[in-house]
Design an enzyme around this catalytic site. Structure first.
Site, short mmCIF file in Angstrom:
data_model
loop_
_atom_site.label_atom_id
_atom_site.label_comp_id
_atom_site.label_asym_id
_atom_site.label_seq_id
_atom_site.Cartn_x
_atom_site.Cartn_y
_atom_site.Cartn_z
CB SER A 181 -0.89 0.02 1.25
OG SER A 181 -1.83 -1.01 1.18
CB SER A 213 -13.10 0.52 0.74
OG SER A 213 -12.22 0.65 -0.35
CG ASP A 231 -5.37 -7.05 2.22
OD1 ASP A 231 -6.51 -7.21 1.73
OD2 ASP A 231 -4.65 -6.07 1.93
CE LYS A 282 -10.48 -6.97 0.32
NZ LYS A 282 -10.17 -5.54 0.21
C1 S3P Z 1 -5.66 -1.37 0.01
C2 S3P Z 1 -6.90 -1.39 0.60
C3 S3P Z 1 -7.66 -2.63 0.84
C4 S3P Z 1 -6.76 -3.86 0.77
C5 S3P Z 1 -5.88 -3.82 -0.44
C6 S3P Z 1 -4.97 -2.61 -0.40
C7 S3P Z 1 -4.98 -0.07 -0.19
O1 S3P Z 1 -8.68 -2.76 -0.13
O2 S3P Z 1 -7.56 -5.01 0.75
O3 S3P Z 1 -5.09 -4.99 -0.51
O4 S3P Z 1 -3.77 -0.05 -0.46
O5 S3P Z 1 -5.66 0.97 -0.10
P1 S3P Z 1 -10.14 -2.11 0.06
O6 S3P Z 1 -10.01 -0.65 0.00
O7 S3P Z 1 -10.95 -2.67 -1.07
O8 S3P Z 1 -10.61 -2.58 1.40
#
Ligand code: S3P
Length: 424
Positions: A20, A163, A311, A338
């Protein structure tokens, strides 16, 4: 990939850098004035997709081993791409980029692989539309997404899902809006965008689950050192806890409060995990983790902690198979959208191994301590399913084969090599 049962895990490792944070470093660096040097960048396929997209948007990005140098163009310096922007398997790339592109003075098209083309985009298309963006997509929900130039207005959006991708998309669009943009969510999702945008000079206000970004004239480059990814550490944490006679240390793991749910739940399940050398690097808390094999017990995981470990639920499901009693995971319907439908994937593959696992509408129920046997397992091209199954397979009674295991390169290219180096 064939996985044989192992007898213990021993040693000290570094895990790959945070996915991220790596994505955001390239995105925000591209939009900033000046040069952003990113150390310990994750050279996984998802983050490389982000680099490719920004190169196509006119940004010069150099890669030297694990250092990435982004020559930022300023908030209004991106240029029209000559081709479709291919985000590969990366939901973060598509969703965050859509917020940036909605505010540009040129048209663009975003797409990705077969999995990305099945993932819901309405969650960003609708609120961006309310800000004034012009986006067309298949069934108004699926990639390819075509984005036309628009002028954006600020708004307050109550997101029905927690999210970080939706929140970050709207905050990035909000940088370009005519008035403040506020996003609220049911529970706080990962906050790397808020932290990093503030470090790049954006004005961000937070109150409870609400985040507001003020319209911004420019962002300014800021060097970044990316910590290790707790989502990748999770596989080795669980592996060491469930494999007898194990004792491992994972160095330099990011433990941002919005990400450390797995750590807290595994400790709560009886995991012998010691947190050492806590420090803050580039605004993110980091530590070393020592993990020893433990007798785990079942737990209930629900509500506000879900976004902090979303995750890691595949790894947690494997831990639950080796825990005494029942583990219940609920409020996690997001697992269905996912990289694969992770509720279905965990149910079908762990059942094949002999686990007592029941899928529910919004999670899983797992009755632990059923002995697992080796099996031919499918990853569904989902990196986190492949790695979770590998951890389970290490503790099965016979050989397992994981099909399409090369998908680990999305977030953890050296996963199998590292597992081998710790195996005794
Ligand atoms: C992420 C947010 C999450 C996570 C993804 C990475 C991010 O997804 O599951 O692997 O970097 O902002 P969601 O926003 O769909 O929950």
């Amino acid at each position: 990939m064939n996985i044989n049962p192992i007898s213990s895990l021993q040693g000290t490792i570094n895990i790959p850098s945070d996915k991220s944070i790596s994505h955001r470093s390239v995105m925000f660096g591209s939009l900033a004035l000046g040069k952003t040097t990113v150390s310990n960048f994750l050279m996984g396929e998802d983050c490389l997709s982000t680099i490719q997209c920004f190169r196509k948007l006119g940004v010069t990005i150099e890669i030297d081993a694990e250092t990435v140098i982004v020559h930022g163009k300023g908030l209004h310096g991106l240029t029209a791409p000559k081709e479709v922007l291919d985000c590969g398997n990366s939901g973060t790339t598509v969703r965050l980029l859509s917020g940036i592109l909605a505010a540009q003075g040129f048209s663009s098209t975003l797409t990705g692989d077969a999995s990305i083309q099945k993932r819901p985009m309405q969650r960003v298309i609708n609120p961006l539309g309310s800000m004034g963006a012009t986006i067309s997509a298949k069934d108004n929900n699926f990639c390819p997404m075509h984005i036309s130039p628009s002028t954006l207005k600020g708004m307050t959006y109550h997101s029905p899902v927690a999210s970080a991708q939706v929140k970050s998309c709207l905050l990035l669009a909000g940088l370009y809006a005519d008035s403040p943009t506020t996003v609220t969510e049911p529970f706080i999702s990962r906050d790397h965008t808020e932290r990093m945008l503030a470090a790049f000079g954006a004005e961000i206000k937070r109150e409870g689950t609400a985040v507001t970004v003020m319209p911004c004239k420019e962002l300014y480059a800021s060097d970044i050192i990316v910590p290790g990814d707790i989502s990748s550490a999770a596989f080795f944490m669980v592996a060491a806890l469930i494999t007898p006679h194990s004792n491992i240390t994972i160095k330099n793991v990011g433990i941002n409060p919005t990400r450390r749910g797995i750590l807290d739940v595994l400790i709560d399940m009886g995991g012998d995990i010691t947190i050492c050398n806590e420090k803050t690097i580039c605004g993110e808390p980091v530590c070393d983790l020592n993990i020893k094999s433990s007798s785990l017990h079942g737990t209930v995981v629900e509500g506000s902690i879900i976004p902090a470990l979303i995750d890691e639920i595949p790894a947690l499901a494997v831990a639950a198979c080796f825990a005494k009693g029942q583990t219940v995971i609920k409020d996690a319907a997001e697992l269905k959208v996912k990289e694969s439908n992770r509720i279905d994937a965990l149910y079908s593959e762990l059942s094949k191994m002999g686990a007592d696992i029941i899928p529910t509408d919004d999670g899983l129920k797992i009755n632990g301590m059923k002995p697992l046997k080796g099996a031919v397992l499918e990853s569904f091209h989902d990196h986190r399913i492949a790695m979770s199954l590998a951890v389970a397979a290490c503790n099965a009674s016979s050989l397992s084969t994981i099909q399409n295991a090369e998908c680990v390169k999305i977030s953890f290219p050296n996963f199998f090599e590292l597992l081998q180096t710790l195996t005794r």
